[in-house]
Design a protein around this motif. Structure first.
Motif, PDB file in Angstrom:
ATOM      1  N   LEU A 152       0.851  -1.181   0.000  1.00 27.85           N
ATOM      2  CA  LEU A 152       0.000   0.000   0.000  1.00 27.85           C
ATOM      3  C   LEU A 152       0.890   1.235   0.000  1.00 27.85           C
ATOM      4  N   THR A 153       0.572   2.204  -0.834  1.00 30.61           N
ATOM      5  CA  THR A 153       1.363   3.428  -0.914  1.00 30.61           C
ATOM      6  C   THR A 153       0.451   4.644  -0.886  1.00 30.61           C
ATOM      7  N   GLY A 154       1.013   5.762  -0.471  1.00 30.90           N
ATOM      8  CA  GLY A 154       0.232   6.994  -0.447  1.00 30.90           C
ATOM      9  C   GLY A 154       1.128   8.202  -0.370  1.00 30.90           C
ATOM     10  N   SER A 155       0.597   9.333  -0.797  1.00 26.24           N
ATOM     11  CA  SER A 155       1.307  10.603  -0.680  1.00 26.24           C
ATOM     12  C   SER A 155       0.300  11.703  -0.431  1.00 26.24           C
ATOM     13  N   ALA A 156       0.755  12.769   0.200  1.00 26.51           N
ATOM     14  CA  ALA A 156      -0.125  13.903   0.484  1.00 26.51           C
ATOM     15  C   ALA A 156       0.685  15.182   0.411  1.00 26.51           C
ATOM     16  N   THR A 157       0.088  16.209  -0.176  1.00 26.95           N
ATOM     17  CA  THR A 157       0.698  17.538  -0.259  1.00 26.95           C
ATOM     18  C   THR A 157      -0.271  18.530   0.369  1.00 26.95           C
ATOM     19  N   PRO A 158      -0.209  18.672   1.716  1.00 30.68           N
ATOM     20  CA  PRO A 158      -1.195  19.535   2.393  1.00 30.68           C
ATOM     21  C   PRO A 158      -1.040  21.008   2.039  1.00 30.68           C
ATOM     22  N   ILE A 159       0.183  21.442   1.815  1.00 28.67           N
ATOM     23  CA  ILE A 159       0.436  22.821   1.386  1.00 28.67           C
ATOM     24  C   ILE A 159       1.518  22.783   0.324  1.00 28.67           C
ATOM     25  N   LYS A 160       1.657  23.857  -0.403  1.00 29.95           N
ATOM     26  CA  LYS A 160       2.645  23.919  -1.466  1.00 29.95           C
ATOM     27  C   LYS A 160       4.053  23.702  -0.906  1.00 29.95           C
ATOM     28  N   ASN A 161       4.850  22.896  -1.617  1.00 31.63           N
ATOM     29  CA  ASN A 161       6.254  22.618  -1.277  1.00 31.63           C
ATOM     30  C   ASN A 161       6.429  21.717  -0.059  1.00 31.63           C
ATOM     31  N   LEU A 162       5.360  21.063   0.409  1.00 30.14           N
ATOM     32  CA  LEU A 162       5.470  20.112   1.509  1.00 30.14           C
ATOM     33  C   LEU A 162       4.782  18.820   1.100  1.00 30.14           C
ATOM     34  N   GLU A 163       5.539  17.736   1.017  1.00 28.86           N
ATOM     35  CA  GLU A 163       4.979  16.460   0.576  1.00 28.86           C
ATOM     36  C   GLU A 163       5.341  15.351   1.562  1.00 28.86           C
ATOM     37  N   THR A 221       5.140  11.081   2.058  1.00 29.10           N
ATOM     38  CA  THR A 221       4.969   9.817   1.342  1.00 29.10           C
ATOM     39  C   THR A 221       5.079   8.662   2.326  1.00 29.10           C
ATOM     40  N   ALA A 222       4.430   7.549   2.016  1.00 27.72           N
ATOM     41  CA  ALA A 222       4.501   6.367   2.871  1.00 27.72           C
ATOM     42  C   ALA A 222       4.177   5.133   2.047  1.00 27.72           C
TER      43      ALA A 222
END
Length: 248
Positions: A100-111, A113-114
């Motif tokens: 299982l993989t995922g990524s999130a970018t809650p605000i610009k320039n911050l990412e 991943t897991a």
């Protein structure tokens, strides 16, 4: 949303170290050349199916299942009886996994991943006995990371890896094609390691420098004690500093 179905084949041909065993004057094979056509490479077949969904510039989620099957293990002579066969005619191993993989970018320039992976391994030797463990094949693995670009020219990377149920050993290729049983004596402690890296990008037109960088990295940030072989502890906190200069 993407659906993918993949197949891959890995081929490992015998090295001269393996082949020379059959031309030794003491080899029990009287005429090695008659066996050359019987030499098979080790083969691993990999099958995978997965589904991935992306929310543009916001997040992604993915899941994939895979299956590996290895056969025709090549035997080598390092000690003990000299082999009579090149390949294991019976033994094989299988690995089934779910990731299982995922990524999130809650605000610009911050990412963020897991990824998490569950593995189930099975091995059978030429004696027909099955084992439910393989060396260095964890039953669970978790990886996570963060990439943050701030104050325009600074960038912070941080990653974490966690491994469970890892057994330290090797699948011996000498004297027998059988897989040794891995017991609690071979089991390593769970491994959790965090690394981080801070960098600063800069330009210096007077010297013709552009997109250059200085950086500071710290491995094993929390000074965890872990090992990949019994009795051989890996380094604790380790600090690196460096730079990269790019000239126009």
């Amino acid at each position: 949303t993407d659906l993918h179905v993949n197949y891959a084949k890995g081929v490992n041909y015998p090295s001269p170290v393996v082949l020379m065993n059959f031309v030794l004057t003491s080899a029990p094979v009287s005429n090695p050349s008659q066996y050359w056509n019987e030499i098979k490479p080790e083969v691993v077949d990999h099958y995978e199916i997965g589904l991935n969904h992306v929310w543009p510039e916001a997040a992604s989620l993915g899941a994939s299942a895979f299956y590996d099957k290895g056969k025709d293990r090549v035997q080598a002579y390092m000690f003990g009886p000299i082999p009579l066969k090149f390949n294991d005619p019976i033994g094989e191993y299988e690995i089934r996994g779910l990731e299982l993989t995922g990524s999130a970018t809650p605000i610009k320039n911050l990412e963020f991943t897991a990824g998490a992976t569950w593995l189930e391994a099975k091995a059978k030797g030429s004696n027909g006995i099955e084992r439910d463990r393989l060396p260095y094949t964890p039953s669970f693995q978790l990886q996570a990371g963060v990439n943050w670009k701030f104050l325009e020219r600074y960038r912070l990377f941080m990653d974490m890896q966690h491994l469970q149920n890892v057994y330290a050993s090797t699948s011996a290729r000498t004297g027998t094609f059988n897989f040794a049983e891995l017991t609690d004596a071979n089991k390593l402690g769970d491994i959790t390691v965090v690394n981080t890296r801070l960098s600063y990008r800069f330009d210096y037109p007077s010297l013709g420098l552009k997109d250059s960088e200085v950086s500071l990295a710290v491995n094993n940030l929390f000074d965890q004690r872990y090992e990949y072989a019994k009795g051989y502890t890996m380094p604790g906190i380790t600090i690196f500093a460096g730079f990269s200069l790019k000239f126009l």
